[in-house]
Design a protein around this motif. Structure first.
Motif, PDB file in Angstrom:
ATOM      1  N   GLY A 472     112.958 -32.638   2.980  1.00 39.07           N
ATOM      2  CA  GLY A 472     114.678 -32.243   3.234  1.00 39.07           C
ATOM      3  C   GLY A 472     114.960 -30.872   3.410  1.00 39.07           C
ATOM      4  O   GLY A 472     116.025 -30.472   3.559  1.00 39.07           O
ATOM      5  N   SER A 473     113.972 -30.002   2.871  1.00 44.19           N
ATOM      6  CA  SER A 473     114.341 -28.409   2.881  1.00 44.19           C
ATOM      7  C   SER A 473     113.731 -27.671   3.835  1.00 44.19           C
ATOM      8  O   SER A 473     114.266 -26.686   4.166  1.00 44.19           O
ATOM      9  CB  SER A 473     113.783 -28.136   1.297  1.00 44.19           C
ATOM     10  N   ILE A 474     112.700 -28.068   4.395  1.00 41.51           N
ATOM     11  CA  ILE A 474     111.674 -27.408   5.224  1.00 41.51           C
ATOM     12  C   ILE A 474     112.020 -27.757   6.748  1.00 41.51           C
ATOM     13  O   ILE A 474     112.494 -28.916   6.964  1.00 41.51           O
ATOM     14  CB  ILE A 474     110.185 -27.570   5.214  1.00 41.51           C
ATOM     15  N   ARG A 475     112.203 -26.840   7.505  1.00 40.92           N
ATOM     16  CA  ARG A 475     112.490 -26.949   9.022  1.00 40.92           C
ATOM     17  C   ARG A 475     111.563 -27.958   9.675  1.00 40.92           C
ATOM     18  O   ARG A 475     111.909 -28.686  10.628  1.00 40.92           O
ATOM     19  CB  ARG A 475     112.619 -25.812   9.667  1.00 40.92           C
ATOM     20  N   ARG A 476     110.421 -27.668   9.581  1.00 37.01           N
ATOM     21  CA  ARG A 476     109.349 -28.367  10.408  1.00 37.01           C
ATOM     22  C   ARG A 476     108.928 -29.863   9.878  1.00 37.01           C
ATOM     23  O   ARG A 476     109.254 -29.763   8.749  1.00 37.01           O
ATOM     24  CB  ARG A 476     108.130 -27.551  10.683  1.00 37.01           C
ATOM     25  N   PRO A 477     108.438 -30.749  10.710  1.00 39.27           N
ATOM     26  CA  PRO A 477     108.070 -31.804  10.073  1.00 39.27           C
ATOM     27  C   PRO A 477     106.694 -31.690   9.267  1.00 39.27           C
ATOM     28  O   PRO A 477     105.987 -30.851   9.663  1.00 39.27           O
ATOM     29  CB  PRO A 477     107.872 -32.602  11.372  1.00 39.27           C
ATOM     30  N   VAL A 478     106.575 -32.408   8.046  1.00 38.19           N
ATOM     31  CA  VAL A 478     105.380 -32.094   7.221  1.00 38.19           C
ATOM     32  C   VAL A 478     104.925 -33.325   6.991  1.00 38.19           C
ATOM     33  O   VAL A 478     105.458 -34.533   6.798  1.00 38.19           O
ATOM     34  CB  VAL A 478     106.130 -31.555   5.893  1.00 38.19           C
ATOM     35  N   ARG A 479     103.513 -33.374   7.076  1.00 41.76           N
ATOM     36  CA  ARG A 479     102.727 -34.710   6.731  1.00 41.76           C
ATOM     37  C   ARG A 479     102.369 -34.514   5.449  1.00 41.76           C
ATOM     38  O   ARG A 479     101.556 -33.561   5.167  1.00 41.76           O
ATOM     39  CB  ARG A 479     101.543 -34.757   7.800  1.00 41.76           C
ATOM     40  N   PHE A 480     102.812 -35.350   4.462  1.00 45.18           N
ATOM     41  CA  PHE A 480     102.440 -35.442   3.140  1.00 45.18           C
ATOM     42  C   PHE A 480     101.382 -36.208   2.894  1.00 45.18           C
ATOM     43  O   PHE A 480     100.845 -37.388   3.546  1.00 45.18           O
ATOM     44  CB  PHE A 480     103.592 -35.922   2.386  1.00 45.18           C
ATOM     45  N   VAL A 481     100.405 -35.631   1.895  1.00 47.47           N
ATOM     46  CA  VAL A 481      99.116 -36.398   1.271  1.00 47.47           C
ATOM     47  C   VAL A 481      99.513 -36.830   0.013  1.00 47.47           C
ATOM     48  O   VAL A 481      99.945 -35.985  -0.890  1.00 47.47           O
ATOM     49  CB  VAL A 481      98.078 -35.513   1.306  1.00 47.47           C
ATOM     50  N   MET A 482      99.642 -38.300  -0.177  1.00 41.41           N
ATOM     51  CA  MET A 482     100.072 -38.568  -1.754  1.00 41.41           C
ATOM     52  C   MET A 482      99.102 -39.929  -2.221  1.00 41.41           C
ATOM     53  O   MET A 482      98.646 -40.623  -1.357  1.00 41.41           O
ATOM     54  CB  MET A 482     101.706 -39.202  -1.553  1.00 41.41           C
ATOM     55  N   TYR A 483      99.274 -40.082  -3.306  1.00 39.24           N
ATOM     56  CA  TYR A 483      98.651 -41.077  -3.950  1.00 39.24           C
ATOM     57  C   TYR A 483      98.822 -42.276  -3.504  1.00 39.24           C
ATOM     58  O   TYR A 483     100.222 -42.594  -3.320  1.00 39.24           O
ATOM     59  CB  TYR A 483      98.919 -40.933  -5.570  1.00 39.24           C
ATOM     60  N   HIS A 484      98.031 -43.556  -3.210  1.00 36.40           N
ATOM     61  CA  HIS A 484      98.383 -44.452  -2.398  1.00 36.40           C
ATOM     62  C   HIS A 484      99.392 -45.379  -3.205  1.00 36.40           C
ATOM     63  O   HIS A 484     100.292 -46.179  -2.511  1.00 36.40           O
ATOM     64  CB  HIS A 484      96.949 -45.403  -2.178  1.00 36.40           C
ATOM     65  N   ASP A 526      94.320 -29.730  13.018  1.00 37.64           N
ATOM     66  CA  ASP A 526      93.827 -29.144  14.306  1.00 37.64           C
ATOM     67  C   ASP A 526      94.749 -29.420  15.645  1.00 37.64           C
ATOM     68  O   ASP A 526      94.680 -28.692  16.435  1.00 37.64           O
ATOM     69  CB  ASP A 526      92.585 -30.146  14.822  1.00 37.64           C
ATOM     70  N   ASN A 527      95.723 -30.143  15.119  1.00 37.46           N
ATOM     71  CA  ASN A 527      96.909 -30.239  16.097  1.00 37.46           C
ATOM     72  C   ASN A 527      97.908 -29.578  15.780  1.00 37.46           C
ATOM     73  O   ASN A 527      99.183 -29.568  16.754  1.00 37.46           O
ATOM     74  CB  ASN A 527      97.426 -31.926  16.198  1.00 37.46           C
ATOM     75  N   GLY A 528      97.769 -28.479  15.017  1.00 37.62           N
ATOM     76  CA  GLY A 528      98.771 -27.681  14.772  1.00 37.62           C
ATOM     77  C   GLY A 528     100.007 -28.083  13.708  1.00 37.62           C
ATOM     78  O   GLY A 528     101.070 -27.653  13.722  1.00 37.62           O
ATOM     79  N   GLU A 529      99.724 -29.262  13.050  1.00 40.36           N
ATOM     80  CA  GLU A 529     100.870 -29.652  12.360  1.00 40.36           C
ATOM     81  C   GLU A 529     100.923 -29.126  10.910  1.00 40.36           C
ATOM     82  O   GLU A 529      99.869 -28.214  10.392  1.00 40.36           O
ATOM     83  CB  GLU A 529     100.669 -31.205  12.036  1.00 40.36           C
ATOM     84  N   VAL A 530     101.865 -29.351   9.893  1.00 37.50           N
ATOM     85  CA  VAL A 530     101.982 -28.838   8.820  1.00 37.50           C
ATOM     86  C   VAL A 530     101.725 -30.103   7.725  1.00 37.50           C
ATOM     87  O   VAL A 530     102.070 -30.972   7.918  1.00 37.50           O
ATOM     88  CB  VAL A 530     103.399 -28.445   8.381  1.00 37.50           C
ATOM     89  N   VAL A 531     100.769 -29.792   6.887  1.00 37.54           N
ATOM     90  CA  VAL A 531     100.326 -30.828   5.681  1.00 37.54           C
ATOM     91  C   VAL A 531     100.549 -30.208   4.580  1.00 37.54           C
ATOM     92  O   VAL A 531     100.322 -29.002   4.173  1.00 37.54           O
ATOM     93  CB  VAL A 531      98.694 -30.939   5.846  1.00 37.54           C
ATOM     94  N   CYS A 532     101.178 -31.107   3.623  1.00 37.80           N
ATOM     95  CA  CYS A 532     101.465 -30.726   2.300  1.00 37.80           C
ATOM     96  C   CYS A 532     100.648 -31.707   1.419  1.00 37.80           C
ATOM     97  O   CYS A 532     100.822 -32.887   1.368  1.00 37.80           O
ATOM     98  CB  CYS A 532     103.021 -31.022   2.074  1.00 37.80           C
ATOM     99  N   ILE A 533     100.169 -30.913   0.251  1.00 33.16           N
ATOM    100  CA  ILE A 533      99.354 -31.900  -0.593  1.00 33.16           C
ATOM    101  C   ILE A 533      99.923 -31.462  -2.164  1.00 33.16           C
ATOM    102  O   ILE A 533     100.279 -30.408  -2.415  1.00 33.16           O
ATOM    103  CB  ILE A 533      97.783 -31.773  -0.491  1.00 33.16           C
TER     104      ILE A 533
END
Length: 625
Positions: A472-484, A526-533
């Motif tokens: 909710g704070s960052i302008r770009r869409p983010v792909r989050f890596v999270m515990y299942h 590789d597709n230029g996306e943003v990932v957060c871990i």
């Protein structure tokens, strides 16, 4: 940019803003004058239903958008936009001269023809109005720019509505003043248009298809390739259906349901328009200066709720329009009706501005003018349907308050339909509600996050909703890596899935899920996306950071991209952390927690190690907000 109002320091925006605002003002001075003329004077003299004539006037103004927008969109794509704006403004001067002739001879039929010409002029300007913004503004300025344009448009509607209503009340002398004013505003608008700087050509080699039917179909086929953009276009068109119903019916609603005269009608219209202007400007602040889709469902809810209350406050009809503004305001329920109209407008601003900004942000720039033109065609179609529907239902005994109630219910159904097809709207709404109700989120150094390119965000892990606060704070869409297991939490799971989060498990739990997650992370980067871990791999149990795992090193080794460290401060005291609280009063204190998201300097791939990242994130976390 300090705030959206600093855009006025730019030559392009200030000149463009005044040009389009004066054009909108001229449209509404003339259109309001025609509607008042029909509602309170002409209809009875020529023995014609004022409801039918009012809706016919509305239909004549927007019909050219349906007929000519496809061609106008291609012209805007092929030729230089500032030169086109100047030519369109010159045509507006000619049309205003025709309007003066119509008022001089007091010929309603000729004035309706002039109204059609005004619609034609506006249909030429329409594709330029929104497609020129992304060519001169940064992505971070789009929402604020659109908000100001919508504010200017609806403030112009207010001023035009007031001027048109007041001058028409003065009879022949008012018509003379009105004629001079229309021509003067057109000339001033042309002079400001000469200050708009040259705009790069979008498609100089485009071959214009003069067949509006085939070109319209071609435009819609292109727009449908991007589902979110196309449904945003439908959402915008529905807004113009909705707004058209209110702006068209308010004069007769005032007379037969509120017993108010022409000036009361102007007051009601002004409340509606001021509301849209306020809502449009507030969008940037409420969204954190990014295109926030969560405001769209919020706006739709308010548009429905307050329109229903207009009906509940005014269920009866059959008055004669006798009360002055002072007399009307002394009536029971008058303030309630004014506030309802204002809040319908405010929530309408929350609804429309993010949709326009989204279309501009996600549509290919080389096709934007044509897509905007296609949007204008749909807008016109929806507004024609609104005019026809109004004429049929009101002509067959439905009261205007009942018509408002029907449209409010339809608005709820349309919103549910769109948000079902595109869960991203609902997901963003839930995120927006979370960070604006349970938390008070402050952001520091967000400009260190690039607007383009792949990178990995790393952050400490304090609560179950860390990902939502970051998203909710960052302008770009983010792909989050999270515990299942967090990924599968009810309700939150819907948000995480819609945001394309990547569930992950430890090597000792599900090796297959771990490998799949690593593959998805590499593919996203590789597709230029943003990932957060969250390198700790689990939530904090005591408010302190756990040791970082080696997964971040494996990610960067596979796909070398910059890493941006972040830290969340204050979340341990919040509702969704693992902190145990027994007393009820202490639980209440966990609401509206102050949270700060701090962003550090990017770290090159060669310097990345789990120990170094933990040290940097720890320092960010411990810095006082």
């Amino acid at each position: 940019m300090a705030n959206q109002f600093s855009l006025f320091k730019k030559r392009f925006f200030s000149s463009y803003f005044v040009t389009q605002a004066l054009g909108a003002m001229n449209d509404n001075i003339f259109r309001q004058a025609i509607i008042i003329l029909i509602s309170f004077k002409v209809a009875s003299e020529i023995n014609f239903s004022e409801n039918i004539m009012t809706n016919m006037a509305a239909g004549l103004f927007i019909l050219p958008f349906f007929l000519f927008s496809a061609t106008a969109g291609q012209i805007a794509e092929k030729y230089e936009k500032s030169a086109l704006i100047r030519k369109i403004k010159l045509f507006e001067i000619i049309v205003m001269m025709f309007a003066a002739i119509g008022f001089y001879f007091n010929n309603i039929w000729f004035l309706l023809f002039v109204l059609f010409l005004m619609g034609f002029q506006s249909s030429l300007f329409g594709p330029i109005k929104y497609s020129i913004l992304p060519q001169h503004l940064k992505d971070s300025e789009l929402l604020g720019g659109n908000g100001l344009v919508e504010m200017g448009t609806f403030l112009s509607i207010i001023i035009g509505t007031i001027i048109g209503g007041v001058l028409m009340e003065r009879g022949a002398s008012g018509m003379q003043i009105l004629s001079v004013l229309l021509i003067t505003l057109a000339v001033v608008g042309y002079l400001f248009s000469r200050r708009i700087p040259t705009t790069p050509l979008a498609q100089p080699n485009l071959k214009i298809n003069w067949n509006p039917v085939t070109e319209t179909w071609k435009t819609f086929k292109f727009a449908r390739k991007q589902k979110v953009v196309f449904l945003s276009i439908l959402g915008v068109s529905w807004f113009w259906f909705y707004g058209s119903v209110f702006l068209t019916q308010i004069p007769n609603f005032t007379r037969v349901s509120l017993n108010g005269n022409e000036l009361v009608a102007t007051l009601i219209s002004a409340c509606f328009s001021v509301g849209i202007g306020i809502g449009s400007v507030l969008c940037e602040k409420l969204s954190g200066r990014k295109v926030e889709l969560g405001l769209v469902p919020f706006g739709a809810i308010g548009m429905t709720w307050f329109a229903i209350d207009i009906f509940l406050a005014n269920p009866y009809s059959g008055y004669q329009g006798l009360l002055s503004p002072t007399e009307y305001l002394s009536q029971d329920g008058s303030i309630r009706t004014l506030l309802n109209c204002a809040f319908v407008g405010i929530f309408g601003g929350f609804y429309i501005v993010p949709l326009y900004a989204l279309i501009q942000e996600r549509c290919e720039r080389s096709h934007l003018s044509r897509v905007i033109a296609g949007n204008n065609i749909l807008n016109a179609l929806f507004m024609v349907v609104a005019a026809v529907l109004g004429a049929i239902l009101l002509g067959n005994g439905m009261t205007i308050p009942q018509f408002f109630l029907l449209v409010a219910i339809l608005n709820a159904l349309v919103a549910i339909y769109i948000f079902t097809l595109v869960p991203e709207f609902l997901m963003r709404f839930l995120v927006w509600i979370l960070i604006h109700t349970i938390y008070r989120v402050r952001k520091k150094e967000l400009d260190k996050i690039p607007d383009e390119g792949a990178y990995v965000l790393v952050c400490n892990h304090v609560s179950y909703v860390d990902a939502l606060i970051i998203a909710g704070s960052i302008r770009r869409p983010v792909r989050f890596v999270m515990y299942h297991k967090i990924f599968k939490i009810p309700v939150l799971s819907f948000i995480f899935r819609t945001a394309k989060a990547i569930p992950i498990a430890g090597a000792n739990e599900e090796r297959e899920l771990l490998n799949k997650a690593m593959y998805q992370i590499a593919e996203a980067l590789d597709n230029g996306e943003v990932v957060c871990i969250f390198p700790e791999g689990k939530l904090s149990t005591d408010g302190e950071m756990n040791d970082f795992k080696s997964g971040i090193e494996r990610i960067i080794e596979t796909t070398p991209v910059p890493v941006i460290p972040m830290a969340l401060q204050g979340l341990w005291q919040s509702l969704f952390s693992r902190k145990t609280v027994n007393k009820f009063i202490d639980r209440l204190k966990r609401l509206r927690t102050k949270v700060t998201l701090v962003v550090g300097d990017p770290i090159e791939p060669g310097k990345v190690s789990k120990e170094y990242l933990q040290e940097v994130v720890s320092e960010l976390r411990d810095n006082k907000p």
